[in-house]
Scaffold this motif. Structure first.
Motif, PDB file in Angstrom:
ATOM      1  N   LEU A   1       0.826  -1.201   0.000  1.00 35.24           N
ATOM      2  CA  LEU A   1       0.000   0.000   0.000  1.00 35.24           C
ATOM      3  C   LEU A   1       0.866   1.261   0.000  1.00 35.24           C
ATOM      4  O   LEU A   1       0.630   2.185  -0.777  1.00 35.24           O
ATOM      5  CB  LEU A   1      -0.921  -0.006   1.216  1.00 35.24           C
ATOM      6  CG  LEU A   1      -1.826   1.199   1.387  1.00 35.24           C
ATOM      7  CD1 LEU A   1      -2.842   1.275   0.260  1.00 35.24           C
ATOM      8  CD2 LEU A   1      -2.526   1.149   2.726  1.00 35.24           C
ATOM      9  N   ILE A   2       1.887   1.284   0.832  1.00 34.91           N
ATOM     10  CA  ILE A   2       2.774   2.450   0.901  1.00 34.91           C
ATOM     11  C   ILE A   2       3.608   2.551  -0.372  1.00 34.91           C
ATOM     12  O   ILE A   2       3.741   3.628  -0.954  1.00 34.91           O
ATOM     13  CB  ILE A   2       3.672   2.370   2.151  1.00 34.91           C
ATOM     14  CG1 ILE A   2       2.819   2.488   3.415  1.00 34.91           C
ATOM     15  CG2 ILE A   2       4.750   3.461   2.113  1.00 34.91           C
ATOM     16  CD1 ILE A   2       3.555   2.137   4.701  1.00 34.91           C
ATOM     17  N   LYS A   3       4.141   1.439  -0.808  1.00 38.07           N
ATOM     18  CA  LYS A   3       5.008   1.443  -1.994  1.00 38.07           C
ATOM     19  C   LYS A   3       4.253   1.834  -3.260  1.00 38.07           C
ATOM     20  O   LYS A   3       4.729   2.650  -4.052  1.00 38.07           O
ATOM     21  CB  LYS A   3       5.630   0.058  -2.179  1.00 38.07           C
ATOM     22  CG  LYS A   3       6.530  -0.039  -3.386  1.00 38.07           C
ATOM     23  CD  LYS A   3       7.113  -1.431  -3.534  1.00 38.07           C
ATOM     24  CE  LYS A   3       7.941  -1.483  -4.788  1.00 38.07           C
ATOM     25  NZ  LYS A   3       8.303  -2.826  -5.151  1.00 38.07           N
TER      26      LYS A   3
ATOM     27  N   LYS B   1      -2.658   3.966  -3.339  1.00 37.66           N
ATOM     28  CA  LYS B   1      -4.003   3.455  -3.603  1.00 37.66           C
ATOM     29  C   LYS B   1      -4.945   4.643  -3.635  1.00 37.66           C
ATOM     30  O   LYS B   1      -4.906   5.498  -2.751  1.00 37.66           O
ATOM     31  CB  LYS B   1      -4.445   2.476  -2.514  1.00 37.66           C
ATOM     32  CG  LYS B   1      -5.811   1.879  -2.765  1.00 37.66           C
ATOM     33  CD  LYS B   1      -6.183   0.889  -1.688  1.00 37.66           C
ATOM     34  CE  LYS B   1      -7.566   0.320  -1.978  1.00 37.66           C
ATOM     35  NZ  LYS B   1      -7.982  -0.597  -0.922  1.00 37.66           N
ATOM     36  N   GLY B   2      -5.775   4.694  -4.642  1.00 33.38           N
ATOM     37  CA  GLY B   2      -6.697   5.815  -4.767  1.00 33.38           C
ATOM     38  C   GLY B   2      -5.931   7.121  -4.879  1.00 33.38           C
ATOM     39  O   GLY B   2      -5.054   7.259  -5.727  1.00 33.38           O
ATOM     40  N   GLN B   3      -6.215   8.045  -3.984  1.00 34.94           N
ATOM     41  CA  GLN B   3      -5.527   9.335  -4.008  1.00 34.94           C
ATOM     42  C   GLN B   3      -4.231   9.332  -3.203  1.00 34.94           C
ATOM     43  O   GLN B   3      -3.531  10.342  -3.158  1.00 34.94           O
ATOM     44  CB  GLN B   3      -6.455  10.441  -3.524  1.00 34.94           C
ATOM     45  CG  GLN B   3      -7.598  10.689  -4.493  1.00 34.94           C
ATOM     46  CD  GLN B   3      -8.470  11.852  -4.081  1.00 34.94           C
ATOM     47  OE1 GLN B   3      -8.507  12.260  -2.939  1.00 34.94           O
ATOM     48  NE2 GLN B   3      -9.191  12.384  -5.047  1.00 34.94           N
ATOM     49  N   MET B   4      -3.910   8.206  -2.582  1.00 37.55           N
ATOM     50  CA  MET B   4      -2.637   8.105  -1.856  1.00 37.55           C
ATOM     51  C   MET B   4      -1.528   7.835  -2.869  1.00 37.55           C
ATOM     52  O   MET B   4      -1.558   6.841  -3.584  1.00 37.55           O
ATOM     53  CB  MET B   4      -2.686   6.978  -0.824  1.00 37.55           C
ATOM     54  CG  MET B   4      -1.418   6.860  -0.026  1.00 37.55           C
ATOM     55  SD  MET B   4      -1.610   5.643   1.274  1.00 37.55           S
ATOM     56  CE  MET B   4       0.085   5.143   1.476  1.00 37.55           C
ATOM     57  N   THR B   5      -0.569   8.730  -2.899  1.00 41.09           N
ATOM     58  CA  THR B   5       0.510   8.605  -3.869  1.00 41.09           C
ATOM     59  C   THR B   5       1.468   7.482  -3.486  1.00 41.09           C
ATOM     60  O   THR B   5       1.691   7.228  -2.307  1.00 41.09           O
ATOM     61  CB  THR B   5       1.305   9.918  -4.000  1.00 41.09           C
ATOM     62  OG1 THR B   5       1.823  10.267  -2.707  1.00 41.09           O
ATOM     63  CG2 THR B   5       0.430  11.045  -4.502  1.00 41.09           C
TER      64      THR B   5
ATOM     65  N   ILE C   1      10.399   1.890   4.317  1.00 43.63           N
ATOM     66  CA  ILE C   1       8.973   1.532   4.311  1.00 43.63           C
ATOM     67  C   ILE C   1       8.684   0.528   5.418  1.00 43.63           C
ATOM     68  O   ILE C   1       7.722   0.678   6.170  1.00 43.63           O
ATOM     69  CB  ILE C   1       8.535   0.983   2.940  1.00 43.63           C
ATOM     70  CG1 ILE C   1       8.669   2.070   1.863  1.00 43.63           C
ATOM     71  CG2 ILE C   1       7.089   0.464   3.007  1.00 43.63           C
ATOM     72  CD1 ILE C   1       8.399   1.589   0.446  1.00 43.63           C
ATOM     73  N   TRP C   2       9.525  -0.506   5.530  1.00 42.06           N
ATOM     74  CA  TRP C   2       9.319  -1.503   6.593  1.00 42.06           C
ATOM     75  C   TRP C   2       9.374  -0.831   7.966  1.00 42.06           C
ATOM     76  O   TRP C   2       8.570  -1.142   8.853  1.00 42.06           O
ATOM     77  CB  TRP C   2      10.373  -2.604   6.513  1.00 42.06           C
ATOM     78  CG  TRP C   2      10.224  -3.567   5.388  1.00 42.06           C
ATOM     79  CD1 TRP C   2      11.112  -3.789   4.380  1.00 42.06           C
ATOM     80  CD2 TRP C   2       9.127  -4.466   5.149  1.00 42.06           C
ATOM     81  NE1 TRP C   2      10.636  -4.762   3.531  1.00 42.06           N
ATOM     82  CE2 TRP C   2       9.425  -5.192   3.977  1.00 42.06           C
ATOM     83  CE3 TRP C   2       7.931  -4.724   5.802  1.00 42.06           C
ATOM     84  CZ2 TRP C   2       8.575  -6.167   3.460  1.00 42.06           C
ATOM     85  CZ3 TRP C   2       7.073  -5.682   5.282  1.00 42.06           C
ATOM     86  CH2 TRP C   2       7.403  -6.387   4.133  1.00 42.06           C
ATOM     87  N   ASN C   3      10.323   0.067   8.148  1.00 38.86           N
ATOM     88  CA  ASN C   3      10.464   0.773   9.413  1.00 38.86           C
ATOM     89  C   ASN C   3       9.234   1.639   9.683  1.00 38.86           C
ATOM     90  O   ASN C   3       8.742   1.710  10.810  1.00 38.86           O
ATOM     91  CB  ASN C   3      11.740   1.617   9.385  1.00 38.86           C
ATOM     92  CG  ASN C   3      12.128   2.147  10.732  1.00 38.86           C
ATOM     93  OD1 ASN C   3      11.919   1.519  11.757  1.00 38.86           O
ATOM     94  ND2 ASN C   3      12.692   3.330  10.730  1.00 38.86           N
ATOM     95  N   LEU C   4       8.732   2.291   8.655  1.00 35.10           N
ATOM     96  CA  LEU C   4       7.541   3.134   8.769  1.00 35.10           C
ATOM     97  C   LEU C   4       6.333   2.303   9.213  1.00 35.10           C
ATOM     98  O   LEU C   4       5.509   2.765  10.004  1.00 35.10           O
ATOM     99  CB  LEU C   4       7.269   3.822   7.436  1.00 35.10           C
ATOM    100  CG  LEU C   4       6.148   4.843   7.395  1.00 35.10           C
ATOM    101  CD1 LEU C   4       6.415   5.992   8.365  1.00 35.10           C
ATOM    102  CD2 LEU C   4       5.997   5.383   5.977  1.00 35.10           C
ATOM    103  N   ILE C   5       6.234   1.081   8.738  1.00 37.53           N
ATOM    104  CA  ILE C   5       5.132   0.199   9.126  1.00 37.53           C
ATOM    105  C   ILE C   5       5.154  -0.055  10.632  1.00 37.53           C
ATOM    106  O   ILE C   5       4.120  -0.004  11.298  1.00 37.53           O
ATOM    107  CB  ILE C   5       5.179  -1.123   8.331  1.00 37.53           C
ATOM    108  CG1 ILE C   5       4.875  -0.845   6.863  1.00 37.53           C
ATOM    109  CG2 ILE C   5       4.241  -2.169   8.909  1.00 37.53           C
ATOM    110  CD1 ILE C   5       5.237  -1.964   5.917  1.00 37.53           C
TER     111      ILE C   5
END
Length: 135
Positions: A101-103, A106-110, A121-125
């Motif tokens: 989803l982050i990478k 989805k939708g309006q999320m860039t 990204i893994w750390n952000l999760i």
């Protein structure tokens, strides 16, 4: 005779190459993280401080400082974002699903895949999951 040589040349030119019956994967399918992929990052105070900074730059404007999704930008864009402080919100999501989803967005999320390294990204999760735990 000349026609026969020309025909033979064409057959050899196009018929000699390898033939693949497997269709290429779409970019999304090729980029997808297997659903059973485990988060390889172990949280440390230093990594979580880095994740907090990344969240502040990349996510906070829409998702809010606490992850509740109640921001002026979300209201202006008429978005209803999920409340990341609610433990039920991410309970049924694997880390691999959140990574995708982050990478990929989805939708309006860039998508962040071109701007963030996989480890970030893994750390952000891990950081985002901490919202529902009051961290």
């Amino acid at each position: 005779m000349l026609k026969s040589l020309l025909l033979l040349s064409v057959v050899m030119l196009f018929g000699a190459g390898p033939v693949s019956s497997v269709a290429p994967l779409s970019q999304d399918a090729a980029a997808a993280t297997p659903p059973d992929t485990k988060n390889p990052i172990k949280p440390t105070p230093e990594l979580q401080a880095k994740a907090k900074k990344v969240y502040g730059y990349e996510c906070e404007m829409c998702h809010g400082a606490t992850g509740d999704g109640k921001t002026d930008l979300a209201k202006d864009m008429k978005l209803t974002l999920t409340d990341l402080t609610d433990p039920k919100t991410l309970a049924d999501k694997t880390d691999a699903q959140l990574f995708d989803l982050i990478k990929n967005g989805k939708g309006q999320m860039t998508p962040e895949g071109d701007r963030m390294k996989a480890d970030d990204i893994w750390n952000l999760i891990l950081y985002i999951r901490g919202f529902s735990k009051g961290k």
